[in-house]
Enzyme design. Structure first.
Site, PDB file in Angstrom:
ATOM      1  N   LYS A 188       0.856  -1.187   0.000  1.00  0.00           N
ATOM      2  CA  LYS A 188       0.000   0.000   0.000  1.00  0.00           C
ATOM      3  C   LYS A 188       0.893   1.237   0.000  1.00  0.00           C
ATOM      4  O   LYS A 188       1.704   1.431   0.917  1.00  0.00           O
ATOM      5  CB  LYS A 188      -0.884  -0.030   1.242  1.00  0.00           C
ATOM      6  CG  LYS A 188      -2.228   0.601   1.059  1.00  0.00           C
ATOM      7  CD  LYS A 188      -3.061   0.344   2.291  1.00  0.00           C
ATOM      8  CE  LYS A 188      -4.467   0.817   2.110  1.00  0.00           C
ATOM      9  NZ  LYS A 188      -5.203   0.815   3.370  1.00  0.00           N
ATOM     10  N   VAL A 189       0.738   2.049  -1.020  1.00  0.00           N
ATOM     11  CA  VAL A 189       1.627   3.188  -1.238  1.00  0.00           C
ATOM     12  C   VAL A 189       0.775   4.458  -1.336  1.00  0.00           C
ATOM     13  O   VAL A 189      -0.210   4.482  -2.094  1.00  0.00           O
ATOM     14  CB  VAL A 189       2.424   2.984  -2.558  1.00  0.00           C
ATOM     15  CG1 VAL A 189       3.272   4.198  -2.876  1.00  0.00           C
ATOM     16  CG2 VAL A 189       3.288   1.726  -2.481  1.00  0.00           C
TER      17      VAL A 189
END
Ligand code: E4P
Length: 215
Positions: free
Chosen positions: A83-84
């Protein structure tokens, strides 16, 4: 339509899984903090019970840090999705992860153009936060509609995760729009199953059953 569960709580995950309602899990630092256990301990438990995609968020803000952290997270399990955050460095990191075939969930998306950039960078998933937009008197689900139109128009295969879901109405609208995924808090999964007429119907049938002669 896929249902992800938006929690880091293992009991909620197990309960939703027993209902057949968990195609994947999304976590974030705030959800992990609620568990009062180490990140490693929480993630280990989740990966033991879930085969589908499990989003784990990187905490670095620079591209090299994100990439290093993400590579470390990938070692925890095949089902890990990195998750960025939707920042300039986040887009660069997504591009690097995508080049190595590593799936990214681009998170904290609040505009259709951010979602377009996430898809162009190669994100496997884009997460528009509908509830947080509603909170500031914007229309979260209108954003989802715009993203779906853009992705459809250009044939992007980035999947849209409707995130920051606050109530069953968000899930209904997501389903009507054809969103790929909704990531849903456990409380809302419970609400989806409930209807007062179902409860009243069960009570009436039970009461009437008692009136049936035994012989
Ligand atoms: C998504 O992946 C996030 O974890 C989540 O949906 C955030 O929701 P919130 O606005 O309820 O914190």
């Amino acid at each position: 339509m896929k249902f992800f569960i938006d929690t880091a709580n293992i009991e909620e995950i197990k309960e939703a899984k027993s209902l057949g309602m968990v195609d994947g899990v999304t976590t974030n630092p705030s959800l992990i903090a609620r568990e009062k256990k180490s990140f490693e301990a929480v993630v280990k438990e989740i990966l033991k019970v879930i085969d589908g995609p499990v989003s784990l968020e990187v905490m670095s803000l620079d591209v090299d840090g994100m990439f290093k952290e993400g590579k470390k997270l990938m070692k925890l399990g095949d089902q890990v999705v990195i998750k960025v955050p939707m920042t300039m460095d986040g887009l660069k990191a997504t591009r690097r992860f995508a080049a190595e075939g590593i799936p990214v969930n681009q998170t904290l998306i609040f505009s259709p153009l951010q979602a377009l950039m996430a898809a162009k960078a190669g994100a496997a998933y884009a997460s528009p936060f509908v509830g947080r937009l509603d909170d500031i008197a914007h229309d979260g689900m209108a954003l989802v509609e715009q993203i779906l139109t853009i992705y459809d128009q250009y044939g992007y295969d980035t999947e849209v995760i409707v995130a920051s879901v606050r109530h069953p109405g968000h899930v209904l609208e997501a389903a009507m729009m054809g969103a790929d995924i909704a990531t849903i808090p456990f409380k809302v999964i419970q609400q989806l199953a409930q209807h007062p007429l179902t409860d009243r119907g069960v009570d009436t049938f039970l009461a009437d059953w008692k009136k049936v002669p035994k012989k």
